[in-house]
Design a protein around this motif. Structure first.
Motif, mmCIF file in Angstrom:
data_model
loop_
_atom_site.group_PDB
_atom_site.id
_atom_site.type_symbol
_atom_site.label_atom_id
_atom_site.label_comp_id
_atom_site.label_asym_id
_atom_site.label_seq_id
_atom_site.Cartn_x
_atom_site.Cartn_y
_atom_site.Cartn_z
ATOM 1 N N PRO A 322 0.790 -1.240 0.000
ATOM 2 C CA PRO A 322 0.000 0.000 0.000
ATOM 3 C C PRO A 322 0.818 1.284 0.000
ATOM 4 N N SER A 323 2.077 1.232 0.433
ATOM 5 C CA SER A 323 2.871 2.461 0.488
ATOM 6 C C SER A 323 3.520 2.807 -0.847
ATOM 7 N N ALA A 324 3.616 1.843 -1.756
ATOM 8 C CA ALA A 324 4.359 2.048 -2.999
ATOM 9 C C ALA A 324 3.464 2.245 -4.213
ATOM 10 N N ILE A 325 2.137 2.223 -4.023
ATOM 11 C CA ILE A 325 1.216 2.287 -5.154
ATOM 12 C C ILE A 325 1.199 3.670 -5.804
ATOM 13 N N ARG A 326 0.949 3.678 -7.124
ATOM 14 C CA ARG A 326 0.897 4.950 -7.846
ATOM 15 C C ARG A 326 -0.390 5.106 -8.668
ATOM 16 N N ARG A 327 -0.798 4.049 -9.401
ATOM 17 C CA ARG A 327 -1.991 4.116 -10.248
ATOM 18 C C ARG A 327 -2.728 2.788 -10.223
ATOM 19 N N ILE A 328 -3.996 2.824 -10.621
ATOM 20 C CA ILE A 328 -4.776 1.614 -10.833
ATOM 21 C C ILE A 328 -5.167 1.554 -12.308
ATOM 22 N N HIS A 329 -4.900 0.410 -12.929
ATOM 23 C CA HIS A 329 -5.267 0.189 -14.325
ATOM 24 C C HIS A 329 -6.529 -0.661 -14.364
ATOM 25 N N ARG A 330 -7.570 -0.160 -15.013
ATOM 26 C CA ARG A 330 -8.857 -0.849 -15.086
ATOM 27 C C ARG A 330 -8.920 -1.769 -16.306
ATOM 28 N N ALA A 331 -9.835 -2.722 -16.245
ATOM 29 C CA ALA A 331 -9.992 -3.680 -17.341
ATOM 30 C C ALA A 331 -10.437 -3.005 -18.634
ATOM 31 N N ASP A 332 -11.140 -1.866 -18.511
ATOM 32 C CA ASP A 332 -11.635 -1.185 -19.709
ATOM 33 C C ASP A 332 -10.584 -0.297 -20.373
ATOM 34 N N GLY A 333 -9.351 -0.328 -19.860
ATOM 35 C CA GLY A 333 -8.279 0.460 -20.453
ATOM 36 C C GLY A 333 -8.064 1.814 -19.805
ATOM 37 N N SER A 334 -8.917 2.196 -18.877
ATOM 38 C CA SER A 334 -8.759 3.474 -18.179
ATOM 39 C C SER A 334 -7.832 3.302 -16.976
ATOM 40 N N THR A 335 -7.370 4.424 -16.460
ATOM 41 C CA THR A 335 -6.548 4.401 -15.253
ATOM 42 C C THR A 335 -7.114 5.364 -14.218
ATOM 43 N N ILE A 336 -6.903 5.043 -12.967
ATOM 44 C CA ILE A 336 -7.187 5.959 -11.859
ATOM 45 C C ILE A 336 -5.848 6.550 -11.462
ATOM 46 N N ASP A 337 -5.672 7.835 -11.740
ATOM 47 C CA ASP A 337 -4.376 8.484 -11.603
ATOM 48 C C ASP A 337 -4.221 9.296 -10.324
ATOM 49 N N ASP A 338 -5.330 9.755 -9.766
ATOM 50 C CA ASP A 338 -5.240 10.591 -8.575
ATOM 51 C C ASP A 338 -4.719 9.755 -7.409
ATOM 52 N N LEU A 339 -3.573 10.145 -6.836
ATOM 53 C CA LEU A 339 -2.896 9.319 -5.844
ATOM 54 C C LEU A 339 -3.732 9.130 -4.593
ATOM 55 N N LYS A 340 -4.379 10.175 -4.119
ATOM 56 C CA LYS A 340 -5.213 10.034 -2.925
ATOM 57 C C LYS A 340 -6.361 9.058 -3.171
ATOM 58 N N THR A 341 -6.968 9.142 -4.336
ATOM 59 C CA THR A 341 -8.063 8.226 -4.660
ATOM 60 C C THR A 341 -7.570 6.786 -4.703
ATOM 61 N N VAL A 342 -6.416 6.571 -5.324
ATOM 62 C CA VAL A 342 -5.833 5.228 -5.381
ATOM 63 C C VAL A 342 -5.595 4.698 -3.975
ATOM 64 N N ARG A 343 -5.016 5.528 -3.125
ATOM 65 C CA ARG A 343 -4.738 5.099 -1.748
ATOM 66 C C ARG A 343 -6.020 4.814 -0.969
ATOM 67 N N ASP A 344 -7.009 5.653 -1.157
ATOM 68 C CA ASP A 344 -8.270 5.443 -0.442
ATOM 69 C C ASP A 344 -8.922 4.119 -0.854
ATOM 70 N N ILE A 345 -8.881 3.803 -2.139
ATOM 71 C CA ILE A 345 -9.473 2.549 -2.618
ATOM 72 C C ILE A 345 -8.748 1.350 -2.015
ATOM 73 N N VAL A 346 -7.417 1.364 -2.091
ATOM 74 C CA VAL A 346 -6.636 0.227 -1.589
ATOM 75 C C VAL A 346 -6.796 0.081 -0.082
ATOM 76 N N TYR A 347 -6.835 1.185 0.635
ATOM 77 C CA TYR A 347 -7.016 1.113 2.091
ATOM 78 C C TYR A 347 -8.356 0.469 2.431
ATOM 79 N N ARG A 348 -9.388 0.886 1.726
ATOM 80 C CA ARG A 348 -10.715 0.323 1.995
ATOM 81 C C ARG A 348 -10.739 -1.183 1.743
#
Length: 410
Positions: A322-348
């Motif tokens: 969880p400390s080293a994450i930067r982006r999430i790549h979705r199956a539809d080809g999109s990415t979640i780039d906002d770092l806070k959003t990525v961290r919030d998702i993984v934490y949950r």
């Protein structure tokens, strides 16, 4: 759209999907070959699953193994036990040779021989740099612990430093409470997460263990969660439990999504500060910009599945550092780039499985040789030592010869 979160169009993939699948199939083939070579002769060693007064269901103790002369039958038992129980405590001896530790670790991945972090520990800005000393004659084996060591493994008069939460966490436990209370330092997977593949197995040997007191881990996240632990424990949680506790919607999300890790992550995060649970970082724009990192080679950036497959049981573990994450790549080809959003998702996704009932804090004894499935559990150091409390351990893990196997192999 994920839970009302906007995603952005993906940039070109850093590693082609086809190359990733080829590597994963190579991994699966390699581990299938290893299983096929297991002997029919049975080991005489004894396996005892750990009993818990909680829902956690992993961990086992093995007695009767000679790690200096590990037979094929004994290794077959060790291999099977590790992948069924995730954490294995072998009752051994504190003077087990560094060579034997390396050889046992390597048998889980015979094509690998490089320490899991390579030479990245030479980078003075890495947050890992102060915590390890290398065994000169066996450089894949590291010395960790706390206190002044007059002589060990060819090194003389050196100081070890047990990671204390005050060096990495934003909010500290008051000094007057430091001996009674402590924190999970940093939940993680042993992995460089840049260039090198995450190790399959980590081994730890307890050489010297201070005894006599316990501490209480405070989560300090508003839940009131606390956990009493032995001094200087290593705490483990199951990635399989993390996955099993997810909703059907979240299971589909993690099955079809991948995590992109930051380049040179342990330098990139060096200015960051941990959440009080040790499960990731605050988003305060403290990460180093790419211009201040060592040279970056785009093909070495790791984009890994969120789920990693167990080679024996076929189960999937939610394995994310969880400390080293930067982006999430979705199956539809999109990415979640906002770092806070990525961290919030993984934490949950991860937080439920680090609740006290699901944590295994090992109570170390000298001579304990602990192996853990680094592709199936997260772990963290814990504790705050006094200056005169000496802890001496050895650690070994090897960069895997192939990437983790994700759901795409099915």
């Amino acid at each position: 759209m994920l839970h009302g979160i906007k995603t952005t169009d993906a940039s070109p993939a850093l590693l082609s999907r086809q190359e990733t699948l080829i590597d994963q199939r190579k991994n699966l083939h390699q581990q299938t070959q290893l299983l096929s070579k297991m002997p029919a002769v049975q080991s005489t060693a004894v396996v005892r699953p750990l009993t818990h007064k909680s829902p956690r269901d992993f961990g086992a103790v093995i007695t009767g193994l000679d790690l200096e002369n590990l037979s094929e039958a004994d290794f077959a038992l060790l291999y099977d036990t590790l992948y069924r129980y995730s954490v294995v405590v072998v009752k051994s001896k504190k003077d087990l040779s560094a060579e034997a530790q390396y050889q046992v670790t390597r048998r889980f991945d015979p094509e690998s021989q490089t320490y899991g972090h390579g030479t990245t520990l030479d980078a003075k800005r890495s947050i890992l740099h102060p915590d390890l000393k290398t065994v000169p004659r066996q450089p894949q084996v590291q010395i960790i612990g706390h206190g002044f060591i007059p002589s060990y493994e060819g090194l003389v008069n050196f100081q070890l430093r047990h990671p204390h939460h005050k060096t990495f966490h934003r909010d500290r436990i008051p000094e007057e409470d430091d001996r009674k209370y402590t924190r999970f330092y940093r939940w993680h997977i042993d992995a460089a997460l840049y260039d090198l593949n995450p190790p399959r197995v980590t081994t730890l040997l307890a050489v010297s263990v201070p005894k006599g007191r316990r501490q209480i881990v405070r989560y300090d996240d508003g839940t009131g969660d606390e956990l009493e632990v032995p001094l200087g424990t290593t705490a483990f949680v199951s990635g399989y439990e993390m996955y099993n506790r997810l909703s059907p919607e979240d299971r589909e999300f993690v099955r079809t999504s991948r995590i992109e890790y930051a380049p040179h992550p342990y330098i990139w995060m060096s200015g960051g500060r941990s959440l009080p649970t040790g499960l990731g970082l605050y988003s305060e724009d403290r990460e180093l910009p790419e211009s201040e990192l060592p040279p970056i080679e785009s093909e070495k950036i790791k984009i890994l599945p969120m789920l990693w497959k167990n080679p024996v049981t076929g189960q999937f573990a939610l394995q994310i550092h969880p400390s080293a994450i930067r982006r999430i790549h979705r199956a539809d080809g999109s990415t979640i780039d906002d770092l806070k959003t990525v961290r919030d998702i993984v934490y949950r996704l991860q937080r439920p499985a680090i609740s006290p009932a699901y944590v295994y804090p090992h109570d170390w004894e000298e001579g304990d040789f602990v192996l853990f499935n680094n592709q199936g559990v997260l772990h963290t150091v814990v504790g705050a030592f006094a200056d005169n409390e000496v802890r001496l351990f050895r650690q070994c893990n090897l960069s895997a010869s192939t990437p983790p196997v994700g759901p795409d192999v099915d």
